[in-house]
Motif scaffolding. Structure first.
Motif, mmCIF file in Angstrom:
data_model
loop_
_atom_site.group_PDB
_atom_site.id
_atom_site.type_symbol
_atom_site.label_atom_id
_atom_site.label_comp_id
_atom_site.label_asym_id
_atom_site.label_seq_id
_atom_site.Cartn_x
_atom_site.Cartn_y
_atom_site.Cartn_z
ATOM 1 N N THR A 27 0.845 -1.191 0.000
ATOM 2 C CA THR A 27 0.000 0.000 0.000
ATOM 3 C C THR A 27 0.883 1.245 0.000
ATOM 4 O O THR A 27 0.596 2.225 -0.692
ATOM 5 C CB THR A 27 -0.950 0.000 1.216
ATOM 6 N N LYS A 35 -3.359 -0.846 -4.292
ATOM 7 C CA LYS A 35 -4.568 -0.801 -3.477
ATOM 8 C C LYS A 35 -5.036 -2.224 -3.197
ATOM 9 O O LYS A 35 -4.932 -3.099 -4.047
ATOM 10 C CB LYS A 35 -5.664 -0.038 -4.213
ATOM 11 N N GLU A 62 -7.455 -4.945 -3.206
ATOM 12 C CA GLU A 62 -8.663 -5.247 -3.964
ATOM 13 C C GLU A 62 -9.586 -6.167 -3.171
ATOM 14 O O GLU A 62 -10.799 -6.106 -3.296
ATOM 15 C CB GLU A 62 -8.288 -5.895 -5.301
ATOM 16 N N MET A 70 -3.678 -7.358 -4.368
ATOM 17 C CA MET A 70 -3.321 -5.953 -4.489
ATOM 18 C C MET A 70 -3.350 -5.587 -5.973
ATOM 19 O O MET A 70 -2.953 -6.392 -6.811
ATOM 20 C CB MET A 70 -1.918 -5.699 -3.926
ATOM 21 N N PRO A 94 -2.444 1.092 -9.548
ATOM 22 C CA PRO A 94 -3.374 2.195 -9.789
ATOM 23 C C PRO A 94 -3.997 2.187 -11.188
ATOM 24 O O PRO A 94 -5.133 2.624 -11.350
ATOM 25 C CB PRO A 94 -2.515 3.452 -9.589
#
Length: 153
Positions: free
Chosen positions: A27, A32, A34, A60, A63
């Protein structure tokens, strides 16, 4: 003749010691979360060849939405090997590379999270700034900052 072809690469999987710490680390890089799930049972073992298993998984996503990193923490069966301290030229060793906006700033933040710079940040022909870092848990991560958007492929 077969006409099957690869459609896309869905994810790269990494087994981690602490799922919470790995999610926090990635992070910080900019991925991000998921989703998280527990994968267990005989059916999962038929896929992996491990028999009955219990694995906590976090997916994860980058972006741009195109790449995923599947982080797995095995509860059962226990992890049997540890390649985290192997050098980058070890056979079968996994390294994940991320393109980032400001490699120097990110390296500073990741060091505060317990990461170590493996070598040094280098400028490759004024196209990329590159480095390898080792996360607190030993994972090897590559970081690349594109310096000249018109020169890189």
């Amino acid at each position: 003749m077969a006409t099957n072809k690869v459609l896309r690469m869905d994810n790269v999987g990494i087994v981690v010691e602490s799922l919470d710490e790995a999610v926090s680390f990635f992070t910080e890089i900019g991925l991000k979360l998921e989703g998280r799930a527990t994968i267990e049972g005989e059916w999962a073992g038929r896929v992996t060849g491990l028999g009955t298993q219990n694995v906590e998984v976090a997916m994860m996503i980058t972006p741009d939405g195109h790449s995923r990193l599947e982080l797995s923490q095995f509860i059962t069966p226990p992890v049997i090997e540890d390649h985290r301290t192997a050098p980058v030229n070890a056979l079968g060793y996994l390294r994940v590379m991320f393109t980032v906006e400001n490699v120097d700033e990110l390296v500073s933040r990741l060091i505060r999270h317990g990461a170590q710079l493996v070598g040094e940040v280098v400028n490759y022909e004024n196209i990329y700034k590159l480095c390898y870092i080792r996360a607190k848990d030993g994972l090897l991560i590559g970081l690349a900052e594109q310096l000249n958007a018109g020169s890189a492929k």
